[in-house]
Write a protein that holds these residues in place. Sequence first.
Motif, mmCIF file in Angstrom:
data_model
loop_
_atom_site.group_PDB
_atom_site.id
_atom_site.type_symbol
_atom_site.label_atom_id
_atom_site.label_comp_id
_atom_site.label_asym_id
_atom_site.label_seq_id
_atom_site.Cartn_x
_atom_site.Cartn_y
_atom_site.Cartn_z
ATOM 1 N N GLN A 165 7.998 -2.479 -2.583
ATOM 2 C CA GLN A 165 7.425 -3.225 -3.697
ATOM 3 C C GLN A 165 7.864 -4.680 -3.717
ATOM 4 O OE1 GLN A 165 7.524 -1.069 -7.349
ATOM 5 N NE2 GLN A 165 6.204 0.492 -6.479
ATOM 6 N N GLU A 218 5.011 -6.368 -1.830
ATOM 7 C CA GLU A 218 3.656 -6.093 -2.308
ATOM 8 C C GLU A 218 3.171 -7.229 -3.203
ATOM 9 O OE1 GLU A 218 3.359 -2.348 -4.327
ATOM 10 O OE2 GLU A 218 4.137 -1.250 -2.612
ATOM 11 N N MET A 266 -2.444 -5.311 -2.199
ATOM 12 C CA MET A 266 -2.664 -3.937 -2.624
ATOM 13 C C MET A 266 -4.119 -3.715 -3.015
ATOM 14 S SD MET A 266 0.140 -2.707 -1.783
ATOM 15 C CE MET A 266 -0.124 -1.029 -2.293
ATOM 16 N N PHE A 325 4.492 -2.248 6.829
ATOM 17 C CA PHE A 325 4.249 -0.811 6.766
ATOM 18 C C PHE A 325 4.632 -0.098 8.059
ATOM 19 C CE2 PHE A 325 0.861 -0.095 3.250
ATOM 20 C CZ PHE A 325 1.719 -0.628 2.308
ATOM 21 N N LEU A 327 3.030 -6.522 4.813
ATOM 22 C CA LEU A 327 3.652 -5.516 3.959
ATOM 23 C C LEU A 327 4.721 -4.705 4.683
ATOM 24 C CD1 LEU A 327 0.499 -4.196 2.067
ATOM 25 C CD2 LEU A 327 2.369 -5.560 1.110
ATOM 26 N N THR A 333 6.079 2.314 0.674
ATOM 27 C CA THR A 333 5.748 0.923 0.408
ATOM 28 C C THR A 333 6.974 0.216 -0.157
ATOM 29 O OG1 THR A 333 4.935 1.433 -1.807
ATOM 30 C CG2 THR A 333 3.324 1.442 -0.035
ATOM 31 N N LEU A 362 -1.649 6.085 -0.368
ATOM 32 C CA LEU A 362 -0.578 5.765 0.588
ATOM 33 C C LEU A 362 0.555 6.775 0.478
ATOM 34 C CD1 LEU A 362 -0.569 1.901 0.166
ATOM 35 C CD2 LEU A 362 -1.271 3.177 2.220
#
Length: 189
Positions: free
Chosen positions: A56, A59, A64, A20, A18, A54, A47
């Motif tokens: 998207q 994702e 998720m 992050f 992801l 995040t 989050l």
Amino acid sequence: MNSIAISHAELGMVLHELEFGVAASDLHGSLTGFLCGGGVASPRNWLQRLEIETDQSVETHARMELLDRLFRDCRAQLDDPGFSFEPLLPGDGEPLIERADALVQWCRGFLGGLGLSGANAGSALSDDGAEILRDFGAIAASQFEYDDAEEDESALVEVLEFIRVGVLLLHSELAPLPAKTAEAGRSLH
């Protein structure tokens, strides 16, 4: 908790996918600190509450869902009257240095999450709670040296147990009672 616990490696892989930019231990520590401080969040918005952006475009529902489960599992462990809480760290089969570094990351995340919760820890804590919080800060600022594998392993186990119990004490002092518990304590006239 009816689901199988999320492993450190599994969470780390999802966080990497992801993009992050946060390690698994750091994220779990942040979530734990936020919840311990009485931070209000849900599986869908935690989050954002931790100020994690995040993307998207990367994702997926499965990824998720794992993060939603992480939130629910952490909340359930903290609220468990059987004191089942455990920091999410690499397994015992991983090298000591990785586990110790993850513990430092976890403590850093915890302190950051506690700050984001808005808790006024300075005035709300008992002397024991304040000392635990200071010790978490010392651990977060640590850089471990490794001399004796057996002794170091034993020390890590002791520090981990201290953190586990410390989290439960801080949670009991800082987080508000769950609504149903507070309601049960009221008497009707």
